[in-house]
Design a protein around this motif. Structure first.
Motif, PDB file in Angstrom:
ATOM      1  N   MET A   1      -5.533   7.797   7.553  1.00 65.97           N
ATOM      2  CA  MET A   1      -5.552   7.053   6.470  1.00 65.97           C
ATOM      3  C   MET A   1      -4.537   5.710   6.952  1.00 65.97           C
ATOM      4  O   MET A   1      -5.716   4.374   7.112  1.00 65.97           O
ATOM      5  CB  MET A   1      -4.449   7.270   5.128  1.00 65.97           C
TER       6      MET A   1
ATOM      7  N   TRP B   1       0.495  -1.804  -0.214  1.00 65.08           N
ATOM      8  CA  TRP B   1       0.166  -0.390  -0.037  1.00 65.08           C
ATOM      9  C   TRP B   1       0.905   1.267  -0.298  1.00 65.08           C
ATOM     10  O   TRP B   1       1.409   1.380   0.982  1.00 65.08           O
ATOM     11  CB  TRP B   1      -0.751  -0.468   0.899  1.00 65.08           C
TER      12      TRP B   1
ATOM     13  N   LYS C   1      -6.201   1.431   7.496  1.00 64.12           N
ATOM     14  CA  LYS C   1      -5.763   0.574   6.454  1.00 64.12           C
ATOM     15  C   LYS C   1      -5.208  -0.563   7.792  1.00 64.12           C
ATOM     16  O   LYS C   1      -5.942  -1.958   7.671  1.00 64.12           O
ATOM     17  CB  LYS C   1      -4.621   0.993   5.836  1.00 64.12           C
TER      18      LYS C   1
ATOM     19  N   GLU D   1      -6.264   8.375  -3.407  1.00 61.62           N
ATOM     20  CA  GLU D   1      -5.778   8.272  -2.210  1.00 61.62           C
ATOM     21  C   GLU D   1      -4.514   9.005  -1.883  1.00 61.62           C
ATOM     22  O   GLU D   1      -4.106  10.377  -1.343  1.00 61.62           O
ATOM     23  CB  GLU D   1      -5.729   6.763  -1.690  1.00 61.62           C
TER      24      GLU D   1
ATOM     25  N   ALA E   1      -4.838  12.200  -2.219  1.00 65.33           N
ATOM     26  CA  ALA E   1      -5.547  12.757  -1.163  1.00 65.33           C
ATOM     27  C   ALA E   1      -4.327  13.176  -0.375  1.00 65.33           C
ATOM     28  O   ALA E   1      -5.029  13.844   0.112  1.00 65.33           O
ATOM     29  CB  ALA E   1      -6.667  12.158  -1.368  1.00 65.33           C
ATOM     30  N   MET E   2      -3.768  12.273  -0.183  1.00 66.97           N
ATOM     31  CA  MET E   2      -2.691  12.464   1.227  1.00 66.97           C
ATOM     32  C   MET E   2      -1.945  13.671   0.883  1.00 66.97           C
ATOM     33  O   MET E   2      -1.410  14.404   1.602  1.00 66.97           O
ATOM     34  CB  MET E   2      -1.821  11.488   1.159  1.00 66.97           C
TER      35      MET E   2
ATOM     36  N   ILE F   1       0.659   4.172   0.619  1.00 68.47           N
ATOM     37  CA  ILE F   1       1.530   5.626   1.293  1.00 68.47           C
ATOM     38  C   ILE F   1       1.678   5.390   2.169  1.00 68.47           C
ATOM     39  O   ILE F   1       2.371   6.271   3.100  1.00 68.47           O
ATOM     40  CB  ILE F   1      -0.839   5.620   2.017  1.00 68.47           C
TER      41      ILE F   1
END
Ligand code: PCA
Length: 324
Positions: free
Chosen positions: A125, A97, A129, A314, A317-318, A99
């Motif tokens: 986030m 992932w 997760k 995503e 957005a981060m 992020i």
């Protein structure tokens, strides 16, 4: 009541009471860095704070230096409940992932203040997760800024062509590819050995790992590039956490918040202190040349683009949360 029954019920009551008083939960907490490393020292204090706050009800045993699980295996061990809690290097999990590994991107967040901003953008986030994966985030602390260790002086990234480059994460491998070096993944616990046997001859890491692994015994130059600050995160298996009574849970959360604050301060101090140790051990510490810095920044730009393509909306957005 029949006498015998009375005795039995008394006995049962006593057992229940003593069971309650001595009910002790034991957690194993695997970590991947040496016991003297500032992350490990901070973790040991976290464990001792929890012990004190719960009057010994929760005993957390720290297994430092990858003695229980190797660095990349710790997350899965906590998820599967083989260990109740663990310390992970978030940047190791970019393939799972993206992020998680935003803090491993060169020059996205390259100072402590930027690193804190990035953490705040990642945190909600990551919590979501990890919850989906049956885990919880207790706290996270950054390593000091990452610079380049080398045998020979470096004037530009071209000087890295063909050298055996130690990587500790997918992004540190990718850097090697982009500068034309040969990436070899070696975790911190095996770094001294890999240098001694010539498996690797350069790498990017912090002053902290430079001192932990005595990099000055093999490498003479440190370029203080300050490219990124990867974080270690302390995670816990959600079922293990839920099995604790409320006061114990509160004690864990409180000790974790304190460890986080303490850890960020310790990281800054370790950054300064370890530069002095490297110097005292004969290393040349220098800022990167303008060319080397520009080359590395270009690598960073490419990697941030690649990351965003993988992380999708995503990731955007981060980034937006980080940059606002
Ligand atoms: N030390 C760890 C990760 C980042 C750092 O500064 C290592 O080199 O493996």
């Amino acid at each position: 009541m029949h006498r015998r029954t009375l005795h039995l019920s008394l006995l049962a009551g006593l057992l229940a009471v003593s069971g309650f008083v001595s009910a002790q939960t034991k957690w194993d907490l695997p970590a991947a860095y040496p016991a003297t490393n500032f992350h490990s020292v901070n973790l040991a204090q976290f464990a001792s704070d929890v012990d004190k706050a719960t009057a010994g009800k929760l005993k957390i045993t720290l297994h430092a230096n990858a003695s229980l699980f190797k660095a990349p295996e710790i997350k899965r061990a906590v998820q599967g409940g083989q260990a109740q809690a663990g310390e992970i290097l978030l940047a190791n999990f970019s393939n799972e992932w993206p992020i998680y590994a935003a803090d491993g991107l060169p020059f996205l967040a390259d100072s402590y203040d930027e690193s804190m901003k990035l953490y705040k953008a990642q945190k909600p986030m990551m919590e979501k997760k990890l919850a989906e994966q049956g885990m919880m985030l207790l706290y996270a602390v950054p390593w000091p800024p990452q610079g380049i260790y080398s045998k020979k002086p470096l004037n530009s990234a071209a000087d890295l062509k063909g050298i055996k480059w130690r990587a500790y994460s997918p992004s540190t491998s990718r850097i090697a590819e982009l500068v034309g070096a040969q990436p070899v993944t070696v975790q911190a616990a095996e770094l001294s050995q890999a240098l001694a046997t010539g498996v690797v001859e350069s790498n990017m890491t912090s002053g902290a790992t430079g001192v932990d692994s005595k990099l000055y015994e093999h490498l003479k130059f440190y370029y203080d590039v300050q490219a990124w600050l990867p974080k270690n995160a302390i995670i816990v298996n959600k079922k293990a956490f839920d099995a604790l009574d409320k006061p114990t849970q509160d004690a864990v959360v409180k000790a974790a918040a304190e460890a986080e604050t303490r850890g960020w301060a310790a990281s800054r101090k370790v950054n300064t202190d370890t530069m002095a140790v490297l110097k005292a051990n004969g290393m040349t510490i220098a800022p990167p040349s303008a060319q080397l810095k520009a080359d590395m920044q270009k690598v960073g730009e490419t990697m941030i683009k690649e990351w965003l393509a993988k992380a999708g909306p995503e990731g955007q957005a981060m980034l937006d949360a980080f940059r606002k």
